[in-house]
Design a protein around this motif. Structure first.
Motif, mmCIF file in Angstrom:
data_model
loop_
_atom_site.group_PDB
_atom_site.id
_atom_site.type_symbol
_atom_site.label_atom_id
_atom_site.label_comp_id
_atom_site.label_asym_id
_atom_site.label_seq_id
_atom_site.Cartn_x
_atom_site.Cartn_y
_atom_site.Cartn_z
ATOM 1 N N PHE A 25 73.855 59.407 51.847
ATOM 2 C CA PHE A 25 73.446 58.682 52.805
ATOM 3 C C PHE A 25 74.415 57.968 53.705
ATOM 4 O O PHE A 25 75.248 57.223 53.205
ATOM 5 C CB PHE A 25 72.622 57.369 52.372
ATOM 6 C CG PHE A 25 71.249 57.907 51.731
ATOM 7 C CD1 PHE A 25 69.924 58.119 52.375
ATOM 8 C CD2 PHE A 25 71.158 58.206 50.324
ATOM 9 C CE1 PHE A 25 68.654 58.672 51.774
ATOM 10 C CE2 PHE A 25 69.870 58.710 49.801
ATOM 11 C CZ PHE A 25 68.901 58.667 50.493
ATOM 12 N N LYS A 26 74.533 58.429 54.838
ATOM 13 C CA LYS A 26 75.649 57.914 55.773
ATOM 14 C C LYS A 26 75.300 56.398 56.043
ATOM 15 O O LYS A 26 74.444 56.123 56.606
ATOM 16 C CB LYS A 26 75.863 58.753 56.746
ATOM 17 C CG LYS A 26 77.006 58.313 57.953
ATOM 18 C CD LYS A 26 76.970 59.085 59.021
ATOM 19 C CE LYS A 26 78.148 58.437 60.010
ATOM 20 N NZ LYS A 26 78.103 59.473 61.371
ATOM 21 N N VAL A 27 76.196 55.394 55.859
ATOM 22 C CA VAL A 27 76.312 54.212 56.258
ATOM 23 C C VAL A 27 76.156 54.263 57.716
ATOM 24 O O VAL A 27 77.342 54.445 58.360
ATOM 25 C CB VAL A 27 77.147 53.142 55.642
ATOM 26 C CG1 VAL A 27 77.062 51.853 56.145
ATOM 27 C CG2 VAL A 27 77.054 53.202 54.355
ATOM 28 N N GLN A 34 74.360 42.453 55.456
ATOM 29 C CA GLN A 34 73.535 43.834 55.408
ATOM 30 C C GLN A 34 74.208 45.140 55.735
ATOM 31 O O GLN A 34 74.900 45.071 56.425
ATOM 32 C CB GLN A 34 72.373 43.559 56.348
ATOM 33 C CG GLN A 34 72.463 43.628 57.791
ATOM 34 C CD GLN A 34 71.302 43.453 58.648
ATOM 35 O OE1 GLN A 34 70.002 43.297 58.047
ATOM 36 N NE2 GLN A 34 71.256 43.292 59.910
ATOM 37 N N PHE A 35 73.708 46.083 55.333
ATOM 38 C CA PHE A 35 73.947 47.265 55.670
ATOM 39 C C PHE A 35 72.862 48.489 55.557
ATOM 40 O O PHE A 35 72.004 48.129 55.087
ATOM 41 C CB PHE A 35 75.205 47.981 54.917
ATOM 42 C CG PHE A 35 74.898 48.438 53.600
ATOM 43 C CD1 PHE A 35 74.637 49.876 53.370
ATOM 44 C CD2 PHE A 35 75.175 47.565 52.517
ATOM 45 C CE1 PHE A 35 74.362 50.380 52.149
ATOM 46 C CE2 PHE A 35 75.021 47.991 51.232
ATOM 47 C CZ PHE A 35 74.408 49.476 50.873
ATOM 48 N N THR A 36 72.903 49.516 56.444
ATOM 49 C CA THR A 36 71.873 50.425 56.498
ATOM 50 C C THR A 36 72.408 51.670 56.441
ATOM 51 O O THR A 36 73.589 52.253 56.783
ATOM 52 C CB THR A 36 71.397 50.475 57.905
ATOM 53 O OG1 THR A 36 70.677 49.168 58.148
ATOM 54 C CG2 THR A 36 70.070 51.580 57.851
ATOM 55 N N SER A 37 71.848 52.591 55.621
ATOM 56 C CA SER A 37 72.309 54.151 55.490
ATOM 57 C C SER A 37 71.252 54.844 55.701
ATOM 58 O O SER A 37 69.960 54.829 55.208
ATOM 59 C CB SER A 37 73.001 54.092 53.921
ATOM 60 O OG SER A 37 71.750 53.890 53.073
ATOM 61 N N GLU A 38 71.282 56.348 56.075
ATOM 62 C CA GLU A 38 70.580 57.139 56.416
ATOM 63 C C GLU A 38 70.775 58.419 56.030
ATOM 64 O O GLU A 38 72.104 58.976 56.157
ATOM 65 C CB GLU A 38 70.276 57.018 58.102
ATOM 66 C CG GLU A 38 69.802 55.757 58.526
ATOM 67 C CD GLU A 38 69.682 55.596 60.245
ATOM 68 O OE1 GLU A 38 68.780 56.584 60.572
ATOM 69 O OE2 GLU A 38 70.519 55.063 60.679
ATOM 70 N N ASN A 39 69.712 59.392 55.719
ATOM 71 C CA ASN A 39 69.986 60.667 55.469
ATOM 72 C C ASN A 39 68.475 61.292 56.172
ATOM 73 O O ASN A 39 67.568 61.431 55.538
ATOM 74 C CB ASN A 39 70.217 61.163 54.347
ATOM 75 C CG ASN A 39 70.167 62.617 53.978
ATOM 76 O OD1 ASN A 39 69.796 63.281 54.775
ATOM 77 N ND2 ASN A 39 70.619 63.136 52.904
#
Length: 77
Positions: A25-27, A34-39
């Protein structure tokens, strides 16, 4: 689960039980607490968000219309 920096990009790598290769999952967003990661190519979840609020680590995983919240408290030793 681990955070890995590769070529100036942070990734969240998650390896499920019995899996040989991690799901990456790319940050995509980093802020103070906070941080968000997505794929977007993963079946589910597609998004993982972590927030640190009042000594509690909160996580939300989501994909499509599904969203699951988690809360983690620090254990005193």
């Amino acid at each position: 689960m681990k955070l890995v920096k590769l070529n100036n990009t942070w990734n969240l790598e998650i390896t499920g039980k019995g899996e040989l290769k991690p799901t990456i999952f790319k940050v995509t967003n980093i802020e103070k607490e906070q941080f968000t990661s997505e794929n977007p190519n993963n079946e589910s979840p597609k998004l993982i968000k972590y927030d640190f609020e009042d000594e509690i680590l909160k996580a939300r995983i989501s994909g499509g219309e599904m969203e699951i919240p988690f809360e983690f408290e620090r254990i005193q030793k």
